[in-house]
Structures are given as C-alpha cells and as structure tokens.
Design a protein around this motif. Structure first.
Motif, PDB file in Angstrom:
ATOM      1  N   GLN A  64      85.366  44.818  91.876  1.00 17.98           N
ATOM      2  CA  GLN A  64      84.884  45.750  92.890  1.00 17.98           C
ATOM      3  C   GLN A  64      83.467  45.385  93.328  1.00 17.98           C
ATOM      4  O   GLN A  64      83.145  45.464  94.514  1.00 17.98           O
ATOM      5  CB  GLN A  64      84.919  47.184  92.358  1.00 17.98           C
ATOM      6  N   GLY A  65      82.644  44.972  92.386  1.00 15.40           N
ATOM      7  CA  GLY A  65      81.288  44.541  92.735  1.00 15.40           C
ATOM      8  C   GLY A  65      81.299  43.313  93.623  1.00 15.40           C
ATOM      9  O   GLY A  65      80.517  43.209  94.580  1.00 15.40           O
ATOM     10  N   MET A  66      82.200  42.376  93.319  1.00 16.65           N
ATOM     11  CA  MET A  66      82.306  41.161  94.125  1.00 16.65           C
ATOM     12  C   MET A  66      82.748  41.498  95.554  1.00 16.65           C
ATOM     13  O   MET A  66      82.237  40.925  96.521  1.00 16.65           O
ATOM     14  CB  MET A  66      83.290  40.180  93.481  1.00 16.65           C
ATOM     15  N   VAL A  67      83.702  42.412  95.696  1.00 14.25           N
ATOM     16  CA  VAL A  67      84.178  42.799  97.025  1.00 14.25           C
ATOM     17  C   VAL A  67      83.051  43.450  97.809  1.00 14.25           C
ATOM     18  O   VAL A  67      82.843  43.151  98.995  1.00 14.25           O
ATOM     19  CB  VAL A  67      85.404  43.739  96.923  1.00 14.25           C
ATOM     20  N   LYS A  68      82.297  44.331  97.153  1.00 15.15           N
ATOM     21  CA  LYS A  68      81.187  45.005  97.832  1.00 15.15           C
ATOM     22  C   LYS A  68      80.145  43.993  98.306  1.00 15.15           C
ATOM     23  O   LYS A  68      79.671  44.060  99.447  1.00 15.15           O
ATOM     24  CB  LYS A  68      80.534  46.023  96.902  1.00 15.15           C
ATOM     25  N   GLN A  69      79.805  43.024  97.473  1.00 14.68           N
ATOM     26  CA  GLN A  69      78.837  41.991  97.859  1.00 14.68           C
ATOM     27  C   GLN A  69      79.330  41.221  99.070  1.00 14.68           C
ATOM     28  O   GLN A  69      78.577  40.950 100.012  1.00 14.68           O
ATOM     29  CB  GLN A  69      78.613  41.010  96.711  1.00 14.68           C
ATOM     30  N   ARG A  70      80.587  40.865  99.060  1.00 11.61           N
ATOM     31  CA  ARG A  70      81.125  40.079 100.161  1.00 11.61           C
ATOM     32  C   ARG A  70      81.203  40.880 101.459  1.00 11.61           C
ATOM     33  O   ARG A  70      80.960  40.349 102.536  1.00 11.61           O
ATOM     34  CB  ARG A  70      82.485  39.506  99.776  1.00 11.61           C
ATOM     35  N   ARG A  71      81.520  42.148 101.355  1.00 10.09           N
ATOM     36  CA  ARG A  71      81.562  42.976 102.565  1.00 10.09           C
ATOM     37  C   ARG A  71      80.161  43.109 103.156  1.00 10.09           C
ATOM     38  O   ARG A  71      79.998  43.104 104.380  1.00 10.09           O
ATOM     39  CB  ARG A  71      82.151  44.340 102.246  1.00 10.09           C
ATOM     40  N   ASP A  72      79.155  43.231 102.299  1.00 12.46           N
ATOM     41  CA  ASP A  72      77.766  43.264 102.789  1.00 12.46           C
ATOM     42  C   ASP A  72      77.422  41.949 103.470  1.00 12.46           C
ATOM     43  O   ASP A  72      76.786  41.929 104.530  1.00 12.46           O
ATOM     44  CB  ASP A  72      76.784  43.534 101.642  1.00 12.46           C
ATOM     45  N   SER A  73      77.852  40.837 102.880  1.00 16.11           N
ATOM     46  CA  SER A  73      77.591  39.522 103.471  1.00 16.11           C
ATOM     47  C   SER A  73      78.289  39.371 104.813  1.00 16.11           C
ATOM     48  O   SER A  73      77.722  38.820 105.755  1.00 16.11           O
ATOM     49  CB  SER A  73      78.058  38.416 102.527  1.00 16.11           C
ATOM     50  N   ILE A  74      79.518  39.860 104.903  1.00 14.50           N
ATOM     51  CA  ILE A  74      80.269  39.778 106.155  1.00 14.50           C
ATOM     52  C   ILE A  74      79.510  40.497 107.267  1.00 14.50           C
ATOM     53  O   ILE A  74      79.367  39.972 108.381  1.00 14.50           O
ATOM     54  CB  ILE A  74      81.691  40.366 105.985  1.00 14.50           C
ATOM     55  N   THR A  75      79.001  41.675 106.949  1.00 12.55           N
ATOM     56  CA  THR A  75      78.233  42.442 107.940  1.00 12.55           C
ATOM     57  C   THR A  75      77.013  41.652 108.405  1.00 12.55           C
ATOM     58  O   THR A  75      76.740  41.551 109.606  1.00 12.55           O
ATOM     59  CB  THR A  75      77.790  43.795 107.336  1.00 12.55           C
ATOM     60  N   MET A  76      76.280  41.073 107.448  1.00 14.34           N
ATOM     61  CA  MET A  76      75.077  40.314 107.809  1.00 14.34           C
ATOM     62  C   MET A  76      75.417  39.059 108.601  1.00 14.34           C
ATOM     63  O   MET A  76      74.730  38.721 109.568  1.00 14.34           O
ATOM     64  CB  MET A  76      74.287  39.956 106.554  1.00 14.34           C
TER      65      MET A  76
END
Length: 157
Positions: A64-76
């Motif tokens: 779940q932490g990995m998914v959250k990090q990647r979603r933040d990266s996608i936004t940026m």
C-alpha cells in the motif's frame, strides 16, 4: 501467503523474459526485505515468529505504501509534462495492485461502519477511536484508513 505469490510471479516473469514486470517484482521484494529488517528491531518480532496473517498484513502495508508513492509520482510527472514516466509508474501500480486484497467499496465501508457503530453502541465523536480500532482490526487490509476515518466522522456526526 502474499509473499509466496510475489515470489512465484517473479519467477514466472524471469521465465517469460518480461523485464518490466521483473523490475517491479524486484522492487517489491526489496521493499519487503527492508521492512523485514526494520521489523527485527521491533519488540514483538523478538518474542517469536509471526503468523501468516501478521506476515500478510506486513506485506500489504508495504505494498500500500508503494502504491501511494507511485500515485504521488504519477501526479507530479503529469504536472511536469512527463507522460512516459507517468505511464511507467502506472504500469508498476498495476503490478503491485495484483497482490493487494480487493478493497471495500464506499458502500461496503459505510455498511461495515454502521454495523460496528451498532455493535459498540457508538453515538458520538467520543467513540471514534473505538470504531476506528475495530474497523482496522476487521478490515484493515482492505481499507484506506484515511478515507475510512472521514466516513467514520460523517457517521458519528
């Protein structure tokens, strides 16, 4: 166990020569191993071996932490106009999400909150901690707890 499923999928990716998936599986394995090392320092780990359910909860937390990090990266990346990097992150999210339990829908979450609220006799905001603790114990691996917190507040208001 989820850990075994990830390992089996990594071996299948090796055999299929799927470099993109293999890279994602290696990142997952690395993150889990780092969490295992951190867990060795925790007092609960020193008391004895973990059960399969505890291990799955640990792995789900890492994923779940990995998914959250990647979603933040996608936004940026999208804000910066880097669609190719956003697409690569989305591919990794899809691979990681294969191993996460199916999340509860908003309606299912509301129903679970109402059931717990009735069971505990919760009537106001003073009972939020008890409701959240019970919700996390029963459905923690299937919920985004920040969204669940918002729904619990609404139900108790």
């Amino acid at each position: 166990m989820i850990r075994d499923d990830i390992h089996d999928a990594m071996i299948a990716a090796m055999r299929a020569r799927d470099k993109e998936s293999l890279g994602a599986f290696r990142l997952i394995q690395s993150a889990i191993k780092n969490r295992d090392i951190e867990a060795r320092m925790e007092p609960a780990f020193r008391d004895g071996p973990r059960s399969d359910k505890d291990d799955d909860a640990l792995v789900v937390g890492v994923l779940q932490g990995m998914v959250k990090q990647r979603r933040d990266s996608i936004t940026m990346y999208r804000q910066g106009g880097r669609e190719e990097l956003a697409a690569a992150e989305e591919a990794e999210v899809a691979i990681i999400e294969r191993f996460l339990p199916v999340p509860l829908s908003e309606d299912e979450t509301k129903a679970a909150i109402e059931a717990i609220k009735v069971e505990l006799g919760a009537s106001g905001m003073k009972d939020m901690g008890n409701v959240m603790a019970t919700l996390k114990a029963r459905h923690g691996m299937q919920l985004d707890m920040s969204k669940a917190s918002r729904l619990v507040k609404a139900a108790l208001s």
